[in-house]
Design an enzyme around this catalytic site. Sequence first.
Site, short mmCIF file in Angstrom:
data_model
loop_
_atom_site.label_atom_id
_atom_site.label_comp_id
_atom_site.label_asym_id
_atom_site.label_seq_id
_atom_site.Cartn_x
_atom_site.Cartn_y
_atom_site.Cartn_z
N GLU A 119 -12.25 -14.07 -5.60
CA GLU A 119 -12.82 -12.95 -4.85
C GLU A 119 -13.03 -13.31 -3.38
OE1 GLU A 119 -12.99 -9.93 -5.54
OE2 GLU A 119 -12.55 -10.03 -7.68
N TYR A 140 -19.77 -6.19 -1.64
CA TYR A 140 -18.59 -6.09 -2.49
C TYR A 140 -18.48 -7.26 -3.46
CZ TYR A 140 -14.08 -7.00 -4.32
OH TYR A 140 -13.11 -7.34 -5.20
N ASP A 175 -14.58 -1.61 -2.58
CA ASP A 175 -13.78 -2.26 -1.54
C ASP A 175 -12.93 -1.18 -0.86
OD1 ASP A 175 -11.86 -1.67 -3.49
OD2 ASP A 175 -10.62 -3.36 -2.85
N CYS A 178 -2.23 4.59 -5.50
CA CYS A 178 -2.94 5.39 -4.48
C CYS A 178 -2.96 4.60 -3.17
CB CYS A 178 -4.35 5.70 -4.96
SG CYS A 178 -5.16 7.03 -4.03
N CYS A 217 1.52 9.98 -6.32
CA CYS A 217 0.68 10.81 -7.20
C CYS A 217 1.34 11.11 -8.54
CB CYS A 217 0.32 12.11 -6.49
SG CYS A 217 -0.61 11.86 -4.95
N CYS A 247 0.13 8.68 -11.02
CA CYS A 247 -1.31 8.44 -11.04
C CYS A 247 -1.98 9.04 -12.29
CB CYS A 247 -1.96 9.02 -9.79
SG CYS A 247 -3.75 8.71 -9.74
N CYS A 258 -7.69 15.03 -9.27
CA CYS A 258 -7.78 14.65 -7.86
C CYS A 258 -7.88 15.88 -6.95
CB CYS A 258 -6.58 13.79 -7.48
SG CYS A 258 -6.67 13.16 -5.79
#
Length: 358
Positions: free
Chosen positions: A44, A125, A143, A195, A202, A205, A211
């Site tokens: 991370e 985060y 994030d 995305c 899309c 997705c 959305c």
Amino acid sequence: MTASISDALLDWYDRNARALPWRNPPGAPLPDDAAWPYRVWLSEVMLQQTTVAAVKPYFEAFTRRWPTVEDLAAAPEDDVMAAWAGLGYYSRARNLVKCARAVAARGGFPAEEAGLRELPGLGAYTSAAIAAIAFGRRAVVVDANVERVVARLFALRQPLPGARKPIREKAEAITPEMRAGDFAQAMMDLGSQVCTAKAPRCLLCPLSSDCEGREKGIAESLPIKPAKKAKPERRGTAFWIERINGPGREVWLVKRPGTGMLGGMRALPDDGWSARDDGSGAAPWGGNPEGMWAGVWEDLGAVRHTFTHAHLTLGLRRAEISGEPGGEGEWWPIERLEEAGLPTLYAKAARLALARES
DNA sequence: TAGTCGTGGTA
DNA sequence: TTACCAAGACT
């Protein structure tokens, strides 16, 4: 409705999760391994503002050399800084050592978000991500990927950074009680692969039917970001000072101050350039290049480098001497220059200098 | 709050 | 070539 968003995303993640060296397979129980939180934390921190492709080789090298947080805590800071060289944002490496030592001293990582947040280098985060991914806690992980996905999903037209509060509220609303770690990673995978910032896909997705941004035809334009400032052009000079020592050659390296640009990293001596000002053209140990060693300087050309907030043209001048240059520094065998851990700017300069040799 | 702090890939 | 930007933190 909000429950179905996380269900749809987790179903997608179960089928499409990227296999990454630091990642637990989707749906699998948390590894019963003392090094598991360490690996999550290390990944991370490395991934802050850094791409997966750039992180992979560093993660492999670090975990091979320092398999546990205790190993890293025991390492000399200089070794860690050198191993981090090339990855950027070097304050992360300094904080990495501080954090490892704090964690080793307290006998392991805190499992709660609040405890993690107090460790060096862990902001909102990263502490949420570790709590969720390493320890299975429900934490709201936001994030840049999550910001983008959420802004589009709920058609949030307010520009950043003002949109952060409503984005966080929406992210909180769709974060599930269970599998919060998988959910966070699913959001990030979705943001990086589907995305995307430009040309969102899309059709692929799993959330397209939910959305609002897509429905309104504004998804690609979200989130709205403030215009970036132009990067100034800076000029500086670095000095390649060489001597012959026995069978080999050595170059004079200095260590940059602990804070500021390339802080704490080995470097070539330079003329004091910064992101705010051009350099003087003069070597740091006093006098201009025409003074102390008049006539010995050879102009090697220049390298270009772009930082977050400035472009730099760094001229390179070479001299071969028999004495000491003066000031703090160390002679480094050119044969082993790879091990010095030079940040990319100086690695470029070194390549230029060595291309002119022999 | 806004500025500081790297790097390499991509369009 | 330029501009954008990527699993942000810190001051």
